[in-house]
Each structure stands twice: as structure tokens, then as C-alpha cells.
Write a protein that holds these residues in place. Structure first.
Motif, short mmCIF file in Angstrom:
data_model
loop_
_atom_site.label_atom_id
_atom_site.label_comp_id
_atom_site.label_asym_id
_atom_site.label_seq_id
_atom_site.Cartn_x
_atom_site.Cartn_y
_atom_site.Cartn_z
N ARG A 48 0.85 -1.20 0.00
CA ARG A 48 0.00 0.00 0.00
C ARG A 48 0.88 1.24 0.00
O ARG A 48 1.86 1.31 0.73
CB ARG A 48 -0.88 -0.01 1.24
CG ARG A 48 -1.85 1.13 1.32
CD ARG A 48 -2.82 0.87 2.49
NE ARG A 48 -3.83 1.88 2.55
CZ ARG A 48 -3.71 3.03 3.21
NH1 ARG A 48 -2.62 3.28 3.88
NH2 ARG A 48 -4.69 3.90 3.22
N GLY A 49 0.52 2.20 -0.82
CA GLY A 49 1.24 3.47 -0.87
C GLY A 49 0.27 4.63 -0.97
O GLY A 49 -0.87 4.46 -1.40
N THR A 50 0.72 5.82 -0.57
CA THR A 50 -0.14 7.00 -0.64
C THR A 50 0.60 8.14 -1.33
O THR A 50 1.78 8.06 -1.62
CB THR A 50 -0.55 7.48 0.77
OG1 THR A 50 0.61 7.99 1.42
CG2 THR A 50 -1.16 6.37 1.58
N TYR A 53 4.07 9.70 0.03
CA TYR A 53 5.30 8.91 -0.05
C TYR A 53 5.46 7.92 1.09
O TYR A 53 6.55 7.50 1.40
CB TYR A 53 6.55 9.81 -0.09
CG TYR A 53 6.55 10.75 -1.25
CD1 TYR A 53 6.84 10.30 -2.52
CD2 TYR A 53 6.26 12.09 -1.05
CE1 TYR A 53 6.84 11.17 -3.59
CE2 TYR A 53 6.26 12.97 -2.12
CZ TYR A 53 6.55 12.51 -3.39
OH TYR A 53 6.55 13.36 -4.43
N SER A 54 4.39 7.57 1.72
CA SER A 54 4.44 6.60 2.80
C SER A 54 3.99 5.25 2.26
O SER A 54 3.00 5.18 1.54
CB SER A 54 3.54 7.06 3.95
OG SER A 54 3.62 6.15 5.00
N THR A 55 4.70 4.20 2.59
CA THR A 55 4.36 2.88 2.04
C THR A 55 4.40 1.80 3.12
O THR A 55 5.05 1.95 4.14
CB THR A 55 5.37 2.47 0.95
OG1 THR A 55 6.67 2.39 1.53
CG2 THR A 55 5.38 3.46 -0.20
N SER A 56 3.72 0.73 2.83
CA SER A 56 3.80 -0.49 3.61
C SER A 56 3.77 -1.65 2.63
O SER A 56 2.93 -1.69 1.73
CB SER A 56 2.64 -0.62 4.59
OG SER A 56 2.78 0.30 5.66
N SER A 57 4.68 -2.58 2.79
CA SER A 57 4.77 -3.71 1.88
C SER A 57 3.91 -4.87 2.35
O SER A 57 3.57 -4.96 3.53
CB SER A 57 6.22 -4.17 1.78
OG SER A 57 7.02 -3.13 1.27
N THR A 89 -3.46 1.98 -3.67
CA THR A 89 -2.94 3.34 -3.60
C THR A 89 -4.04 4.22 -3.05
O THR A 89 -5.20 3.87 -3.12
CB THR A 89 -2.51 3.86 -4.99
OG1 THR A 89 -3.64 3.80 -5.86
CG2 THR A 89 -1.38 3.02 -5.56
N ASN A 123 -0.72 2.84 6.36
CA ASN A 123 0.70 2.91 6.01
C ASN A 123 1.62 2.75 7.21
O ASN A 123 2.80 2.53 7.05
CB ASN A 123 1.00 4.22 5.30
CG ASN A 123 0.41 4.20 3.91
OD1 ASN A 123 0.31 3.14 3.31
ND2 ASN A 123 -0.02 5.34 3.43
N GLN A 146 7.84 -1.37 5.87
CA GLN A 146 8.06 -0.25 4.97
C GLN A 146 9.05 -0.55 3.85
O GLN A 146 8.97 0.03 2.79
CB GLN A 146 8.57 0.96 5.76
CG GLN A 146 7.50 1.60 6.59
CD GLN A 146 8.05 2.77 7.36
OE1 GLN A 146 8.99 2.64 8.12
NE2 GLN A 146 7.45 3.92 7.15
N GLN A 166 11.11 7.03 7.21
CA GLN A 166 11.14 7.29 5.77
C GLN A 166 12.13 8.42 5.48
O GLN A 166 12.12 9.44 6.15
CB GLN A 166 9.74 7.69 5.30
CG GLN A 166 9.66 8.15 3.88
CD GLN A 166 9.21 7.05 2.96
OE1 GLN A 166 8.68 6.06 3.40
NE2 GLN A 166 9.42 7.23 1.68
#
Length: 178
Positions: A48-50, A53-57, A89, A123, A146, A166
Motif C-alpha cells: 500500500r502506498g499513498t 510517499y508513505s508505504t507499507s509492503s 494506492t 501505512n 516499509q 522514511q
């Protein structure tokens, strides 16, 4: 001088082990009588990403193994292959969970189950890994985070991804000097 077959089958009549990989759900009938080893892996979840610029795999699915099972051409197995979860997203959309993979059939005392990795809901969340049951070996996959997804755990619990702060615009330099 020896022949290669002397090393694998005794007096020249041996054969190499055969790997059959099933990548879609189906009913499978053994092509010959013998002993098999069954490996089952659950689907990994999506990341998931937003826009910030924050993500979680995503997390890995579980792993299940039946060490040895005698089979005949008169037996059959129902195989379900779990799908990978879809990525997401946007600031409010969760990712998709991975699907469970299962094997049930002739000679198995219980269904071999490898559950999929859990969906990423935010995220800041670490996606939970899939578990497994019913096999001689049952392993939990690695959790997401992340920096990369979790890994399937064949020899032990799967490795989880790294988390941390991050770093944005890591390639830019504002000033250089003493």
C-alpha cells in the motif's frame, strides 16, 4: 568408469526425482504410483502506498509441507492455489489479502493449508504474515513493513521486512561545505 545412473539408482536403472508445480487450482491425479512430497505456499498480500510517499509492503503467505505420502493413479487431490493480494494506492484504501492455498485428497489425514498474508490497512501498519496447518512442517511467513515484503519461511519462520523512518529526497543535496 561409472554411468551417471549408477549414482542415482544403484545398478543403472534409477531415475531422477520429478517436480510437478501446480500454479492454478485444479483436481490432480498422480501420473504414477509412488511416494510424493507436497509443498504448499499461501499468496502474499499486496502493498500500500499513498500520495504522501508513505508505504507499507505486503506480507508473505504461510508454508506447509507433507514430507512423504504414498499415492496411486487411482487417487486424486483437490488443489486450491491462493492468489496474490492486490496493491492499493490512496490514503484510505486497504491492500488485498493473499489467498489461502490448500491440498486435500486421497491418503491425507487432514487438509494441508497455507494461509495468505493479511491486507495492509494503513501505512503505519505491519501486515501480518500467513500461517499454515495440517502438514508435517508448518511455517508462518514474514510480516510486511516499509522496506520490502515479507519472505516465505521454508526452513523457519519467514523473515519480516525492515521498518524505519522514511527518508525523502535522499538523492538531493541542499548545501555542501564545511
Amino acid at each position: 568408469m561409472s554411468n551417471f545412473s549408477d549414482f542415482i539408482g544403484g545398478s543403472g536403472g534409477g531415475s531422477l526425482p520429478v517436480n510437478i508445480v501446480l500454479t492454478k487450482s485444479q483436481t490432480w491425479v498422480p501420473p504414477v504410483d509412488g511416494n510424493i512430497c507436497i509443498h504448499v505456499v499461501g499468496g502474499g498480500s499486496g502493498g500500500r502506498g499513498t500520495s504522501a510517499y508513505s508505504t507499507s509492503s505486503g506480507a508473505a503467505g504461510g508454508y506447509c509441507k507433507k514430507n512423504s505420502l504414498a499415492v496411486t493413479t487411482s487417487g486424486s487431490f483437490t488443489v486450491v492455489v491462493g492468489a496474490a493480494g492486490l496493491a492499493a494506492t490512496g490514503d484510505s484504501s486497504p491492500s488485498g489479502a493473499g489467498g489461502a492455498s490448500t491440498v486435500a485428497g486421497t491418503g491425507l489425514s487432514s487438509t494441508l493449508t497455507a494461509n495468505g498474508g493479511a491486507a495492509v490497512s494503513s501505512n503505519s501498519a505491519r501486515a501480518a504474515a500467513g500461517t499454515a496447518s495440517g502438514g508435517d512442517v508448518n511455517r508462518t511467513g514474514g510480516a510486511g513493513g516499509q522496506f520490502g515484503g515479507g519472505a516465505v519461511g521454508i526452513y523457519g519462520t519467514g523473515e519480516q521486512s525492515e521498518t524505519g523512518t522514511q527518508v525523502r529526497n535522499a538523492g538531493s543535496v541542499d548545501s555542501i561545505g564545511p
